[in-house]
Scaffold this motif. Sequence first.
Motif, mmCIF file in Angstrom:
data_model
loop_
_atom_site.group_PDB
_atom_site.id
_atom_site.type_symbol
_atom_site.label_atom_id
_atom_site.label_comp_id
_atom_site.label_asym_id
_atom_site.label_seq_id
_atom_site.Cartn_x
_atom_site.Cartn_y
_atom_site.Cartn_z
ATOM 1 N N ASP A 1 0.909 -1.193 -0.125
ATOM 2 C CA ASP A 1 -0.081 0.115 -0.037
ATOM 3 C C ASP A 1 1.012 1.327 -0.128
ATOM 4 O O ASP A 1 0.502 2.265 -0.670
ATOM 5 C CB ASP A 1 -1.057 -0.037 1.188
ATOM 6 N N LEU B 1 -7.027 4.080 -0.142
ATOM 7 C CA LEU B 1 -7.215 3.405 0.906
ATOM 8 C C LEU B 1 -8.140 1.959 0.759
ATOM 9 O O LEU B 1 -8.933 1.609 0.157
ATOM 10 C CB LEU B 1 -8.518 4.284 2.069
ATOM 11 N N GLU C 1 -3.463 8.964 -0.716
ATOM 12 C CA GLU C 1 -3.831 8.109 0.451
ATOM 13 C C GLU C 1 -5.166 7.788 0.650
ATOM 14 O O GLU C 1 -5.860 6.891 1.124
ATOM 15 C CB GLU C 1 -3.239 8.677 1.677
ATOM 16 N N HIS C 2 -6.048 8.867 0.351
ATOM 17 C CA HIS C 2 -7.452 9.061 0.354
ATOM 18 C C HIS C 2 -7.994 8.222 -0.633
ATOM 19 O O HIS C 2 -8.942 7.201 -0.331
ATOM 20 C CB HIS C 2 -8.012 10.371 0.297
ATOM 21 N N SER D 1 -11.948 0.808 0.649
ATOM 22 C CA SER D 1 -12.851 1.926 0.478
ATOM 23 C C SER D 1 -13.761 1.775 -0.592
ATOM 24 O O SER D 1 -14.768 2.587 -0.414
ATOM 25 C CB SER D 1 -11.899 3.303 0.629
#
Length: 265
Positions: free
Chosen positions: A140, A172, A168-169, A175
Amino acid sequence: MARPPGARRPTDARSPALPDTGGGPVVVQPVRRKHCAACRQGPLTLLVLEDGVPRCLECADLGHLVFLPRGDAALTRRAREESTLSAVVVRFARRRGRYERQGLLVEEAALARAEERCLADAKVRQRRRARDERRRVEADERFVAEFAAEIGRLFPGCPAGRARAVAEHAALRGSGRVGRSAAGRALSEAAVTSAVVASVRHLDTPYDRLLMSGVPRREARARIDEALERVLRDWRGTPPRPEEAGEAEDEVSQVAEPVRARGEE
């Protein structure tokens, strides 16, 4: 037209089919109150659909099985291996419009043997999970760095810290955001741009405030579209459009004209 007393409610032809579990019985956790069509027991917590009508586990010859909730993959796999007869338990998720697995029905003795196997190698599986988790974290981290670098390539004016935050958002794990899609993992230009656009829309425009004030989503997007495009052009390093340059010149003229007049006096 009213149904005669004792008549069964017809099945809905549009109702979704039960999932294919690769063989073996499928047991349903009903969303609504159901009674067994044979023995009339109920309301049932678990049932089997036979010819479109519900039957309790006893009438379906599954009453001797015990329920194993989902969550422990190793225990579930081993219990199914140990059990001569097993059944997949599903429940209809209205929001998603499909049946989702809830666990297994297995023989009680088979579950006990599966639990013994899991206890015997619990430490080994724990170490394996820890190694796998470290690999996921490292993977990641590499992906976020690559995503942020691609943002920097497409939008050289984007601050480095902001590019990292967007990456990063979007990336994720679990998500469901654009970074976890196939296009996002491939670092396609469309996926990376989509992540940047979403960030700018929420953080650099009054979009969220418009939504909170009751403005419909499409109208809110239309209102902030110009401000959104200005930020994106600035980050791309694209020169302003002629009409925007003209507006800027008019603003400069309006400020400079009084200054010149005072100088001539």
